[in-house]
Design an enzyme around this catalytic site. Structure first.
Site, short mmCIF file in Angstrom:
data_model
loop_
_atom_site.label_atom_id
_atom_site.label_comp_id
_atom_site.label_asym_id
_atom_site.label_seq_id
_atom_site.Cartn_x
_atom_site.Cartn_y
_atom_site.Cartn_z
N ILE A 1 17.94 -8.00 45.46
CA ILE A 1 17.65 -7.00 44.43
C ILE A 1 16.80 -5.93 45.11
O ILE A 1 15.84 -6.24 45.81
CB ILE A 1 16.91 -7.63 43.23
CG1 ILE A 1 16.62 -6.58 42.15
CG2 ILE A 1 15.65 -8.35 43.64
CD1 ILE A 1 16.02 -7.17 40.87
N SER A 2 17.17 -4.67 44.95
CA SER A 2 16.47 -3.58 45.63
C SER A 2 15.05 -3.44 45.14
O SER A 2 14.71 -3.81 44.01
CB SER A 2 17.21 -2.26 45.42
OG SER A 2 18.50 -2.30 45.98
N GLN A 3 14.19 -2.86 46.00
CA GLN A 3 12.81 -2.63 45.59
C GLN A 3 12.77 -1.64 44.42
O GLN A 3 13.65 -0.78 44.29
CB GLN A 3 12.00 -2.09 46.77
CG GLN A 3 12.33 -0.66 47.17
CD GLN A 3 11.62 -0.23 48.43
OE1 GLN A 3 12.15 -0.36 49.52
NE2 GLN A 3 10.42 0.30 48.27
#
Length: 221
Positions: free
Chosen positions: A64-66
């Protein structure tokens, strides 16, 4: 979510110090990220890290992207209410939840059935509606719902897959990381008739986009 939510303060701080302080100004995007419970979109053993400014593993070799990158990509998409939005790479479902909160009708394509199932569960737990998840090769887009007002690609490919550009509506926006496996350039495309304008947005690092018009076959770490 209400003030009784134990993670509300963490989301407020995430938005204020990780996102707004770094230049994201769209108040609708900031409000959506303050509302959507990010901790419901990460594995249980990573919940305490859900609001930190870094990508997190979600299983199957994916992340999951920052929060900051999610906010930047979402802001650049310029989602309007009732926009038809295509997401390539559902992952945990978090980005799709943000897009739906902004009023988009979201179709999200995920290559891995296990992740697609988990994303559906995560979205249901978070009370998010308006997201259709399809299992398939995201590099081919999803023609049945085309054209799309906005397309977001959450994995990196050597070039932007041609079918995605073809499925972009007139005036549509596309955001994607493009480049080699190690690191890429985040780019924004805007379709204007026969011309496609390309806008560079800076360096990023994403997992590879696997498929016919992306990386071929499984890419080892």
């Amino acid at each position: 979510m209400t003030t009784a939510d134990p993670c509300q303060r963490e989301r407020e701080e995430m938005v204020e110090f990780q996102i707004r302080a770094r230049g994201v100004r769209d108040e609708r995007v900031l409000a959506a990220m303050e509302k959507i419970p990010r901790h419901l979109f990460v594995p249980e053993n990573w919940e305490r890290a859900a609001y930190e400014d870094r990508p997190l593993p979600i299983g199957e070799g994916q992340t999951i992207s920052q929060p900051y990158i999610v906010a930047v990509m979402t802001e650049q998409l310029e989602i309007r209410s009732h926009d038809r939005v295509l997401e390539i790479g559902t992952g945990s479902g978090y980005q799709a939840a943000i897009l739906a909160e902004l009023g988009g009708k979201v179709v999200s394509v995920e290559r891995l059935p296990e992740l697609a199932d988990r994303a559906r569960e995560n979205l249901a737990r978070a009370g998010v509606r308006g997201v259709e998840i399809v299992v398939g090769d995201g590099t081919q887009g999803y023609p049945p719902e085309a054209p799309y007002d906005a397309i977001i690609v959450t994995a990196a490919s050597p070039d932007i897959p041609g079918p995605l550009v073809e499925q972009l509506a007139e005036g549509g926006r596309l955001i994607a990381p493009v480049g080699p496996r190690e690191c890429q350039d985040l780019v924004k495309l805007v379709k204007r008739g026969a011309r496609v304008e390309t806008i560079p947005l800076g360096g990023v690092c994403f997992v590879p986009l696997i498929g016919q018009f992306g990386w071929q076959g499984e890419v080892s770490p």
